[in-house]
Design a protein around this motif. Sequence first.
Motif, PDB file in Angstrom:
ATOM      1  N   ALA A  69     -12.663  40.374  33.518  1.00 34.67           N
ATOM      2  CA  ALA A  69     -12.877  39.224  34.408  1.00 34.67           C
ATOM      3  C   ALA A  69     -13.996  38.311  33.924  1.00 34.67           C
ATOM      4  CB  ALA A  69     -13.155  39.694  35.831  1.00 34.67           C
ATOM      5  N   ARG A  70     -15.059  38.864  33.362  1.00 33.55           N
ATOM      6  CA  ARG A  70     -16.196  38.045  32.945  1.00 33.55           C
ATOM      7  C   ARG A  70     -15.832  37.042  31.850  1.00 33.55           C
ATOM      8  NH1 ARG A  70     -18.235  39.126  28.124  1.00 33.55           N
ATOM      9  NH2 ARG A  70     -17.630  41.071  27.133  1.00 33.55           N
ATOM     10  N   GLN A  71     -14.667  37.228  31.214  1.00 32.45           N
ATOM     11  CA  GLN A  71     -14.247  36.344  30.130  1.00 32.45           C
ATOM     12  C   GLN A  71     -13.361  35.193  30.613  1.00 32.45           C
ATOM     13  OE1 GLN A  71     -12.787  39.772  27.961  1.00 32.45           O
ATOM     14  NE2 GLN A  71     -14.311  39.405  26.363  1.00 32.45           N
ATOM     15  N   ILE A  72     -13.100  35.135  31.901  1.00 33.78           N
ATOM     16  CA  ILE A  72     -12.309  34.034  32.447  1.00 33.78           C
ATOM     17  C   ILE A  72     -13.152  32.765  32.418  1.00 33.78           C
ATOM     18  CG2 ILE A  72     -11.215  33.117  34.539  1.00 33.78           C
ATOM     19  CD1 ILE A  72     -10.271  35.993  35.113  1.00 33.78           C
ATOM     20  N   VAL A  73     -12.588  31.715  31.839  1.00 34.61           N
ATOM     21  CA  VAL A  73     -13.302  30.441  31.708  1.00 34.61           C
ATOM     22  C   VAL A  73     -12.699  29.334  32.560  1.00 34.61           C
ATOM     23  CG1 VAL A  73     -14.181  30.963  29.393  1.00 34.61           C
ATOM     24  CG2 VAL A  73     -11.989  29.756  29.640  1.00 34.61           C
ATOM     25  N   HIS A  92     -12.584  33.793  45.600  1.00 36.71           N
ATOM     26  CA  HIS A  92     -12.963  33.365  44.246  1.00 36.71           C
ATOM     27  C   HIS A  92     -14.437  33.703  44.012  1.00 36.71           C
ATOM     28  CE1 HIS A  92     -13.787  30.550  40.899  1.00 36.71           C
ATOM     29  NE2 HIS A  92     -12.488  30.627  40.651  1.00 36.71           N
ATOM     30  N   GLY A  93     -15.276  33.403  44.988  1.00 39.05           N
ATOM     31  CA  GLY A  93     -16.701  33.668  44.864  1.00 39.05           C
ATOM     32  C   GLY A  93     -17.040  35.150  44.759  1.00 39.05           C
ATOM     33  N   GLU A  94     -16.225  36.009  45.385  1.00 44.64           N
ATOM     34  CA  GLU A  94     -16.460  37.450  45.296  1.00 44.64           C
ATOM     35  C   GLU A  94     -16.404  37.933  43.851  1.00 44.64           C
ATOM     36  OE1 GLU A  94     -13.497  39.259  47.790  1.00 44.64           O
ATOM     37  OE2 GLU A  94     -14.357  38.401  49.615  1.00 44.64           O
ATOM     38  N   ILE A  95     -15.545  37.334  43.063  1.00 44.77           N
ATOM     39  CA  ILE A  95     -15.371  37.746  41.666  1.00 44.77           C
ATOM     40  C   ILE A  95     -16.217  36.910  40.715  1.00 44.77           C
ATOM     41  CG2 ILE A  95     -13.689  37.925  39.780  1.00 44.77           C
ATOM     42  CD1 ILE A  95     -11.573  38.399  41.936  1.00 44.77           C
ATOM     43  N   PHE A  96     -16.308  35.618  40.991  1.00 49.56           N
ATOM     44  CA  PHE A  96     -16.844  34.685  39.998  1.00 49.56           C
ATOM     45  C   PHE A  96     -18.201  34.079  40.330  1.00 49.56           C
ATOM     46  CE2 PHE A  96     -12.164  34.448  39.526  1.00 49.56           C
ATOM     47  CZ  PHE A  96     -12.087  34.976  38.237  1.00 49.56           C
ATOM     48  N   ALA A  97     -18.920  34.615  41.319  1.00 52.63           N
ATOM     49  CA  ALA A  97     -20.211  34.038  41.701  1.00 52.63           C
ATOM     50  C   ALA A  97     -21.167  33.934  40.516  1.00 52.63           C
ATOM     51  CB  ALA A  97     -20.849  34.858  42.817  1.00 52.63           C
ATOM     52  N   ASP A  98     -21.164  34.925  39.640  1.00 53.56           N
ATOM     53  CA  ASP A  98     -22.051  34.905  38.476  1.00 53.56           C
ATOM     54  C   ASP A  98     -21.369  34.402  37.209  1.00 53.56           C
ATOM     55  OD1 ASP A  98     -24.193  35.911  39.975  1.00 53.56           O
ATOM     56  OD2 ASP A  98     -23.554  37.982  39.635  1.00 53.56           O
ATOM     57  N   ILE A  99     -20.048  34.462  37.158  1.00 49.45           N
ATOM     58  CA  ILE A  99     -19.291  34.047  35.964  1.00 49.45           C
ATOM     59  C   ILE A  99     -19.158  32.529  35.921  1.00 49.45           C
ATOM     60  CG2 ILE A  99     -17.072  34.265  34.775  1.00 49.45           C
ATOM     61  CD1 ILE A  99     -16.825  37.036  36.264  1.00 49.45           C
ATOM     62  N   ARG A 100     -18.859  31.939  37.040  1.00 51.97           N
ATOM     63  CA  ARG A 100     -18.742  30.493  37.230  1.00 51.97           C
ATOM     64  C   ARG A 100     -17.810  29.790  36.229  1.00 51.97           C
ATOM     65  NH1 ARG A 100     -23.687  28.344  40.271  1.00 51.97           N
ATOM     66  NH2 ARG A 100     -24.067  30.136  41.597  1.00 51.97           N
ATOM     67  N   PRO A 101     -16.524  30.153  36.231  1.00 56.81           N
ATOM     68  CA  PRO A 101     -15.596  29.432  35.360  1.00 56.81           C
ATOM     69  C   PRO A 101     -15.363  28.006  35.876  1.00 56.81           C
ATOM     70  CG  PRO A 101     -14.378  30.852  36.839  1.00 56.81           C
ATOM     71  CD  PRO A 101     -15.854  31.139  37.065  1.00 56.81           C
ATOM     72  N   ALA A 102     -14.836  27.162  35.023  1.00 61.16           N
ATOM     73  CA  ALA A 102     -14.344  25.866  35.497  1.00 61.16           C
ATOM     74  C   ALA A 102     -13.216  26.186  36.479  1.00 61.16           C
ATOM     75  CB  ALA A 102     -13.825  25.042  34.329  1.00 61.16           C
ATOM     76  N   ALA A 103     -13.178  25.481  37.596  1.00 60.69           N
ATOM     77  CA  ALA A 103     -12.195  25.818  38.629  1.00 60.69           C
ATOM     78  C   ALA A 103     -11.643  24.563  39.280  1.00 60.69           C
ATOM     79  CB  ALA A 103     -12.836  26.725  39.687  1.00 60.69           C
ATOM     80  N   THR A 104     -10.382  24.651  39.651  1.00 63.04           N
ATOM     81  CA  THR A 104      -9.712  23.565  40.357  1.00 63.04           C
ATOM     82  C   THR A 104      -8.979  24.165  41.541  1.00 63.04           C
ATOM     83  OG1 THR A 104      -9.376  22.350  38.298  1.00 63.04           O
ATOM     84  CG2 THR A 104      -7.955  21.757  40.151  1.00 63.04           C
TER      85      THR A 104
END
Length: 128
Positions: A69-73, A92-104
């Motif tokens: 998951a940490r590699q999702i951009v 989305h925030g539960e998984i990506f709060a620290d990863i912060r991919p570009a998101a739409t």
Amino acid sequence: MADRQRVASGSPFEPTIGFSRAVRVGDRVLISGTGPVWPDGSCDPDPRVQARRCFEIIVKALEEAGGEARQIVRTRMFITNVAHADGVSAAHGEIFADIRPAATMVVISGLLDPRWKVEIEAEAILDG
């Protein structure tokens, strides 16, 4: 073109539409639009639960392709009503709060299954 690794999830739509859940080419993994489908075919009506399920399927496919998951951009979230944005955003925030991919996140008129309130796709770049 680099070798292509395909990942299947068992979706009944994969053979009929002709797609893979994910495709890895080199260090890049592209994960197809993923609906909130449970193995028994059920679908929880809560948008946040649906988004969590989409992310579970996405991360599993990414892991099969050699990533995590940490590699999702990049993520793209398609929702059927603006009222679903808070729940989907929270998942989305539960998984990506620290990863912060570009998101739409885009509101659309409908998805393949009328029970679905969200469909999500993702892209990852794997490190060496």
